[in-house]
Design an enzyme around this catalytic site. Structure first.
Site, short mmCIF file in Angstrom:
data_model
loop_
_atom_site.label_atom_id
_atom_site.label_comp_id
_atom_site.label_asym_id
_atom_site.label_seq_id
_atom_site.Cartn_x
_atom_site.Cartn_y
_atom_site.Cartn_z
N HIS A 268 16.34 -38.60 -8.39
CA HIS A 268 16.09 -38.21 -9.74
C HIS A 268 17.44 -38.21 -10.47
O HIS A 268 17.45 -38.83 -11.60
CB HIS A 268 15.59 -36.58 -9.51
CG HIS A 268 15.62 -35.95 -10.83
ND1 HIS A 268 14.08 -35.75 -11.54
CD2 HIS A 268 16.36 -35.25 -11.54
CE1 HIS A 268 14.46 -34.99 -12.65
NE2 HIS A 268 15.81 -34.80 -12.69
N GLU A 269 18.57 -37.82 -9.63
CA GLU A 269 19.88 -37.75 -10.29
C GLU A 269 20.44 -39.22 -10.59
O GLU A 269 21.17 -39.40 -11.49
CB GLU A 269 20.83 -36.76 -9.47
CG GLU A 269 20.37 -35.33 -9.34
CD GLU A 269 20.25 -34.62 -10.59
OE1 GLU A 269 20.66 -34.96 -11.70
OE2 GLU A 269 19.22 -33.94 -10.63
N HIS A 272 19.29 -40.16 -13.78
CA HIS A 272 20.24 -39.86 -14.74
C HIS A 272 21.32 -40.90 -14.82
O HIS A 272 21.97 -41.02 -16.10
CB HIS A 272 20.59 -38.29 -14.48
CG HIS A 272 19.47 -37.32 -14.80
ND1 HIS A 272 18.90 -37.16 -16.34
CD2 HIS A 272 18.96 -36.35 -14.34
CE1 HIS A 272 18.08 -36.42 -16.38
NE2 HIS A 272 17.82 -35.89 -15.23
N GLU A 298 15.58 -37.38 -19.27
CA GLU A 298 14.83 -37.03 -18.20
C GLU A 298 13.64 -38.10 -17.81
O GLU A 298 13.08 -38.22 -16.78
CB GLU A 298 14.13 -35.81 -18.58
CG GLU A 298 15.02 -34.48 -18.46
CD GLU A 298 15.58 -34.28 -17.07
OE1 GLU A 298 14.81 -34.55 -16.16
OE2 GLU A 298 16.77 -33.49 -17.17
#
Length: 505
Positions: A268-269, A272, A298
């Site tokens: 997830h990060e 980003h 996101e």
């Protein structure tokens, strides 16, 4: 060089200096949330609040206002979507908003956020909501003052939402989330009625932390995260922090007996981080080199975490290596593992929620923070209101506040208006994924071969490099030919879950 060009260069210089100060502030905040010794907390708040005041002073200086006024009707602003036109347009909009805020309020709020985040760590670890309550009360008081000072048309939430999803309105976001909820609820109920469940103990075996870190970094690198321009560290609540054009920090947290926790937060990060690393370095600090909205940001993290990282082809590629890395998997079939990481089950923890129920967690927070901001919900009543909404919407109730209203860092950081961008991101991600498949071909086959860079390059071209030259709705329309729509997300979810749970598409 024309007078307008000279003025534009001066404007970029002023904003560039503010961006350097902001990057220093980001570095201090990263340090605070990763390796700073606990006793340094109070002085760190003084450091960060000093920088926040200096940044605000520079970005809202009279000279910046003069330059923006002069450039507003210049030939450089003629095309609002060019690098120069977008820079003038976006900076003017931010200047009008932020110049209303007195520097004293900016400094006070910045200091309060740092202290509240430090307090939140203690309160959550000790399951002590009363310890955190005064800090949240203070944050909300300051956020109300901030919203009222900026001005709004009756909804304080609009003023704060604008920092995360520029030009969006609370009513529009509420309508999008309501439509999503109306179609999600039947899907979740349909899955629950099947009575099927994967073997979740597969994910709860012995997964040594050092091996988790090595495997997570390997996958992050494979999808394109540049570790020569970034790093991975450990924190209480995973986050991504960009502090310069070639310095992107991502974080995770490990659980030796639950594989998905660290792996999917790392993915997830990394999503980003890929966005931050894909922005144009020569435009750093300017709108043309900045992300367009948190919803689009996101979309990148949720796309890589879920649509790539939970897909069957992804694990067809990585599962043999996973079994070598973690002997506890033994003879576990890949299909059983894939089913387990796609389990649909109402749960308490947002960051570990499945894709079908995740947005219900967001809707709960969206509704609660509006009530907190308006004053309709006193902070003292938050734990009870939280538990009631979880019972109504997900049919589960936390045993304590640590897994309830204290689980997220956002409110302690003053990030009121942030939560709905997660659901906007899910919807954007599904639309982008569909369009990428149309333009690139069979993504599943690519993932099965371990080929992720074609998708990354497509996202770089379509989403990252334009920066903020367009608003989020404009950019989505340019890419997909439509504005936000929840139906592609529902199609994606039904297509994924149909073979796993035996439901209709």
């Amino acid at each position: 060089m024309s007078d307008y060009s000279q003025q534009y260069d001066e404007l970029c210089q002023e904003i560039g200096e503010a961006a350097k100060l902001d990057s220093i502030q980001q570095l201090l905040e990263w340090d605070e949330r990763t390796i700073m010794p606990p006793k340094a907390g109070a002085y760190r708040a003084e450091q960060v609040s000093l920088l926040a005041g200096l940044i605000h002073e520079r970005r809202t200086s009279p000279r910046v206002g003069e330059l923006l006024d002069s450039l507003a009707d210049s030939p450089l602003a003629a095309d609002p979507h060019s690098d120069q036109g977008a820079t003038i347009r976006v900076l003017a909009r931010e200047y009008r908003r932020d110049s209303k805020l007195p520097q004293a309020l900016v400094v006070e709020l910045s200091k309060a956020k740092v202290l509240a985040q430090q307090n939140w760590v203690q309160a959550r670890s000790s399951n002590n909501f009363p310890l955190f309550r005064p800090h949240l009360d203070n944050i909300l008081r300051l956020m109300r003052e901030m919203a009222d000072t900026i001005g709004h048309a009756g909804s304080r939430y609009d003023a704060l939402l604008d920092y995360f999803e520029p030009e969006a309105k609370t009513s529009e976001v509420a309508a999008a989330l309501s439509a999503l909820k109306d179609d999600l609820a039947p899907l979740v109920a349909e899955i629950a009625q099947t009575g099927r469940h994967p073997k979740m103990e597969i994910l709860q075996r012995d997964y040594p932390i050092a091996a988790q870190e090595e495997f997570g970094k390997r996958v992050a690198k494979d999808i394109g995260f540049d570790f020569d321009a970034g790093r991975l560290d450990v924190t209480h609540h995973p986050f991504c922090c960009g502090m310069g054009p070639f310095d992107c920090r991502i974080t995770t947290r490990y659980d030796q007996n639950f594989f998905p926790s660290a792996f999917y937060s790392t993915l997830h990060e990394s999503g980003h981080g890929l966005y931050d690393q894909g922005l144009r370095a020569d435009q750093y600090g300017l709108p043309s080199g900045s992300y367009v909205s948190l919803g689009l940001h996101e979309s990148q993290s949720r796309l890589w975490e879920n649509m790539v990282g939970r897909s069957y082809p992804f694990w067809r590629h990585y599962f043999p290596e996973l079994k070598k890395t973690f002997p506890a998997l033994g003879e576990t079939p890949m299909s059983d593992f894939h089913y387990a990481v796609n389990d649909v089950q109402p749960s308490l923890i947002r960051v570990e929620a499945d894709e079908a129920t995740y947005n219900l967690h967001i809707i709960i927070r969206f509704e609660l923070e509006q009530a907190l901001l308006s004053g309709d919900l006193p902070v003292a009543d938050l734990p009870g209101a939280w538990n009631e909404k979880y019972q109504q919407m997900l049919g589960v109730v936390p045993d304590d506040d640590a897994d309830g209203c204290l689980q997220d860092v956002h409110w302690s950081a003053g990030l009121i208006g942030y939560f709905p961008t997660y659901s906007l991101g899910n919807m954007y991600a599904a639309q982008l994924f569909d369009q990428a498949a149309i333009e690139l071909g069979d993504l599943a086959e690519m993932f099965g071969r371990g080929e992720f860079i074609p998708l990354l390059n497509w996202l770089r071209d379509k989403v990252h490099r334009p920066g903020s030259c367009y608003t989020a709705p404009q950019l989505m329309h340019n890419i997909c030919g439509e504005s936000i729509d929840h139906r592609p997300l529902l199609r994606y979810l039904r297509t994924k879950y149909a073979p796993l749970y035996g439901i209709g598409h």
